[in-house]
Write an enzyme that holds these catalytic residues in place. Structure first.
Site, short mmCIF file in Angstrom:
data_model
loop_
_atom_site.label_atom_id
_atom_site.label_comp_id
_atom_site.label_asym_id
_atom_site.label_seq_id
_atom_site.Cartn_x
_atom_site.Cartn_y
_atom_site.Cartn_z
N THR A 135 8.64 13.11 37.89
CA THR A 135 7.80 12.72 39.02
C THR A 135 6.34 13.08 38.79
OG1 THR A 135 7.36 13.26 41.35
CG2 THR A 135 8.50 14.93 40.09
N ASP A 136 5.44 12.41 39.52
CA ASP A 136 4.02 12.77 39.44
C ASP A 136 3.74 14.08 40.18
OD1 ASP A 136 4.33 11.87 42.05
OD2 ASP A 136 2.71 10.39 41.98
N TYR A 161 10.65 21.73 45.04
CA TYR A 161 11.11 20.50 44.37
C TYR A 161 10.31 20.25 43.10
CZ TYR A 161 11.09 15.52 43.24
OH TYR A 161 11.13 14.32 42.56
N LYS A 165 11.44 20.32 39.11
CA LYS A 165 11.29 19.16 38.21
C LYS A 165 10.43 19.56 37.00
CE LYS A 165 12.47 15.39 38.60
NZ LYS A 165 13.72 14.69 38.16
P1 NAD Z 1 18.06 10.41 45.47
O1 NAD Z 1 18.05 11.72 46.20
O2 NAD Z 1 18.05 9.15 46.24
O3 NAD Z 1 19.34 10.35 44.50
C1 NAD Z 1 19.75 11.43 43.72
C2 NAD Z 1 21.16 11.15 43.22
O4 NAD Z 1 21.57 12.24 42.38
C3 NAD Z 1 22.21 11.04 44.33
O5 NAD Z 1 23.03 9.93 44.10
C4 NAD Z 1 22.99 12.34 44.23
O6 NAD Z 1 24.35 12.21 44.63
C5 NAD Z 1 22.88 12.63 42.73
N1 NAD Z 1 23.03 14.06 42.44
C6 NAD Z 1 22.42 15.11 43.06
N2 NAD Z 1 22.85 16.27 42.52
C7 NAD Z 1 23.70 15.95 41.53
C8 NAD Z 1 24.46 16.72 40.59
N3 NAD Z 1 24.42 18.06 40.59
N4 NAD Z 1 25.24 16.05 39.70
C9 NAD Z 1 25.30 14.70 39.70
N5 NAD Z 1 24.63 13.93 40.58
C10 NAD Z 1 23.84 14.55 41.47
O7 NAD Z 1 16.83 10.49 44.46
P2 NAD Z 1 15.89 9.32 43.94
O8 NAD Z 1 14.79 9.11 44.89
O9 NAD Z 1 16.74 8.20 43.52
O10 NAD Z 1 15.27 10.03 42.65
C11 NAD Z 1 15.95 9.95 41.40
C12 NAD Z 1 15.14 10.67 40.33
O11 NAD Z 1 13.86 10.10 40.23
C13 NAD Z 1 14.90 12.14 40.65
O12 NAD Z 1 15.01 12.86 39.44
C14 NAD Z 1 13.50 12.19 41.20
O13 NAD Z 1 12.90 13.43 40.91
C15 NAD Z 1 12.84 11.07 40.41
N6 NAD Z 1 11.72 10.40 41.09
C16 NAD Z 1 11.88 9.83 42.31
C17 NAD Z 1 10.79 9.14 42.90
C18 NAD Z 1 10.92 8.47 44.25
O14 NAD Z 1 9.90 8.04 44.79
N7 NAD Z 1 12.11 8.34 44.82
C19 NAD Z 1 9.57 9.08 42.24
C20 NAD Z 1 9.44 9.70 40.99
C21 NAD Z 1 10.53 10.34 40.42
O1 DAU Z 2 5.51 11.17 44.15
C1 DAU Z 2 6.85 11.00 43.77
C2 DAU Z 2 7.74 11.67 44.79
O2 DAU Z 2 7.70 10.85 45.96
C3 DAU Z 2 9.18 11.86 44.31
O3 DAU Z 2 9.18 12.76 43.23
C4 DAU Z 2 10.05 12.43 45.43
O4 DAU Z 2 11.40 12.50 45.00
C5 DAU Z 2 9.95 11.50 46.63
O5 DAU Z 2 10.69 12.05 47.71
C6 DAU Z 2 8.48 11.32 47.04
O6 DAU Z 2 7.93 12.56 47.54
P1 DAU Z 2 7.00 12.60 48.85
O7 DAU Z 2 7.07 13.95 49.44
O8 DAU Z 2 5.66 12.02 48.56
O9 DAU Z 2 7.82 11.52 49.75
P2 DAU Z 2 8.18 11.46 51.31
O10 DAU Z 2 8.72 10.08 51.54
O11 DAU Z 2 9.01 12.61 51.74
O12 DAU Z 2 6.78 11.57 52.01
C7 DAU Z 2 5.73 10.66 51.73
C8 DAU Z 2 4.50 11.09 52.51
O13 DAU Z 2 4.75 10.88 53.91
C9 DAU Z 2 4.20 12.58 52.37
O14 DAU Z 2 2.78 12.75 52.37
C10 DAU Z 2 4.81 13.20 53.62
C11 DAU Z 2 4.67 12.10 54.66
N1 DAU Z 2 5.73 12.04 55.69
C12 DAU Z 2 7.02 12.04 55.28
C13 DAU Z 2 8.04 11.98 56.19
C14 DAU Z 2 9.49 12.01 55.76
C15 DAU Z 2 5.39 11.94 57.02
O15 DAU Z 2 4.19 11.90 57.38
N2 DAU Z 2 6.39 11.87 57.94
C16 DAU Z 2 7.71 11.90 57.59
O16 DAU Z 2 8.60 11.88 58.48
#
Ligand code: NAD
Ligand code: DAU
Length: 354
Positions: A135-136, A161, A165
């Site tokens: 992640t960033d 978190y 990471k």
């Molecule tokens: P998510 O929370 O939606 O999904 C995570 C998945 O991992 C789930 O299906 C969960 O069951 C599985 N999991 C958790 N613990 C586990 C374990 N111990 N063994 C096996 N499986 C397990 O997360 P996401 O948003 O899909 O993110 C996926 C990856 O991408 C993460 O590594 C996150 O850091 C990275 N990432 C996410 C974003 C974003 O915006 N969502 C951005 C950048 C990087």
């Molecule tokens: O930047 C990449 C990351 O983006 C990933 O590594 C993470 O897994 C992913 O969850 C996400 O992190 P953020 O903390 O940026 O995402 P989130 O959707 O939780 O929040 C986005 C922004 O919105 C953050 O500034 C917090 C704000 N927020 C979030 C929620 C849930 C609110 O203002 N209200 C809310 O209820």
């Protein structure tokens, strides 16, 4: 049949990646390894449930024996590692599971991959890859005029978190330098799209808007994120897996910075068009709530290296990607009710009780 092993493939990114991969590739199947925490859902995988190229294993990545068995049985050509605890707010309240899965789990997976890769014959070893999806957030927080994050930005994680990471990134890097494991690492900005668990900003706001609940904006709503449509991220990962240089790091972003308030306004306006309320606008449901502790002010990505080396650029604008996303949630309310377990509802209710 040749396979890739995907961890976390029942979550948001992993699930989209598995669907995207199987839709685009005739060649390789997927071993989908997921523990099915609250964030993982088999319903996301319904479109490939009967596809013989998709093999699902409910497995914890901390379970070395189970991982060894999967490597031995399916002999994957690559690992794409998504599995993680991913929500910053949860990491603030319950950091332990983040250390366990994100650090110990990644370490366990690296050890299993190292043992497997070490025993491969020369031809198989040359093509094996371990793609680590990071992640960033590991780079910390930017000021309003700072240059975007890039591959050379120093680490400065601010939440449990992002710290977990960052630790996993360092292990991945070390396994390349010390043991020669053929790794690739990506750092992506905020994704949005179908199948995202409604604890993250965009799906939470859609669910609350449609449910007539308030739309909780943290602090002053001026925090900035760089939004990327999930299919564009999947396309970037496919390129990195296919042609990325071993041991290299790639930052992935949408070239689309917005404040949270701008995102929520845009979302409300789109819902006003697609699903108008009897009276008034969804904007009327916005409220400002207590800020997230240690809330990073701005993330932004410079994705030039990916463009220069691998020719990747996002295909969607925020407008087109968000429209697809909102329409998907409107059409898939059953998926939302299914994933919103009692545990998650109680957690939210408790947090906002005050
Ligand atoms: P998510 O929370 O939606 O999904 C995570 C998945 O991992 C789930 O299906 C969960 O069951 C599985 N999991 C958790 N613990 C586990 C374990 N111990 N063994 C096996 N499986 C397990 O997360 P996401 O948003 O899909 O993110 C996926 C990856 O991408 C993460 O590594 C996150 O850091 C990275 N990432 C996410 C974003 C974003 O915006 N969502 C951005 C950048 C990087
Ligand atoms: O930047 C990449 C990351 O983006 C990933 O590594 C993470 O897994 C992913 O969850 C996400 O992190 P953020 O903390 O940026 O995402 P989130 O959707 O939780 O929040 C986005 C922004 O919105 C953050 O500034 C917090 C704000 N927020 C979030 C929620 C849930 C609110 O203002 N209200 C809310 O209820």
């Amino acid at each position: 049949m040749s396979h890739i092993l995907v961890t976390g493939g029942a979550g948001f990114l992993g699930g989209n990646f598995v669907l995207n991969w199987l839709a685009n590739s005739d060649a390789e199947g997927v071993i989908n390894v997921d523990k099915l925490t609250y964030a993982g859902n088999r319903k996301t995988l319904a479109p490939v449930e009967d596809d013989p190229r998709h093999i699902f294993s409910q497995t914890d990545i901390c379970d070395r024996t189970a991982l060894d068995d999967l490597f031995a049985k399916y002999k994957p050509r690559a690992v794409v590692h998504f599995a993680a605890e991913s929500h910053v707010d949860r990491s603030i309240h319950e950091p332990g599971e983040f250390v366990r899965t994100n650090i110990v789990g990644t370490f366990t997976l690296l050890e299993a991959a190292r043992a497997y890769c070490g025993a491969l014959g020369a031809d198989a070893k040359v093509v094996f890859r371990f793609l680590h999806v990071s992640t960033d957030e590991v780079f910390g927080s930017l000021g309003p005029n700072d240059p975007q994050f890039s591959e050379t930005t120093p680490y400065a994680p601010n939440s449990p978190y992002s710290a977990s990471k960052a630790a996993s990134d360092h292990l991945v890097r070390a396994y390349h330098h010390t043991y020669g494991l053929p790794v690739l690492t990506t750092h992506c900005s905020n994704n949005y799209g179908p199948y995202q668990f409604p604890e993250k900003l965009i799906p939470l706001m859609i669910a609350n808007a449609l449910g007539g609940k308030f739309l909780p904006v943290y602090g002053d709503g001026q925090h900035v994120r760089d939004w990327l449509y999930v299919d564009d991220h999947c396309a970037a990962l496919r390129e990195v897996l296919a042609r990325g240089r071993l041991g290299e790091v790639y930052t992935v972003g949408g070239w689309h910075e917005m404040t949270n308030l701008e995102v929520v306004y845009t979302l409300c306006d789109m819902l006003d068009q697609l699903k108008p309320k009897a009276s008034g606008s969804y904007r009327d449901q916005i409220i400002f709530v207590k800020d997230r502790p240690g809330h990073d002010r701005r993330y932004a990505i410079n994705a030039r290296k990916l463009e220069r080396e691998l020719g990747w650029r996002p295909a969607e604008t925020f407008e087109t990607g968000l429209r697809k996303t909102v329409q998907w949630y409107l059409d898939n309310q059953a998926w939302v009710s299914d994933v919103m377990s009692g545990e998650h509802r109680n957690r939210l209710a408790k947090r906002y009780a005050a």
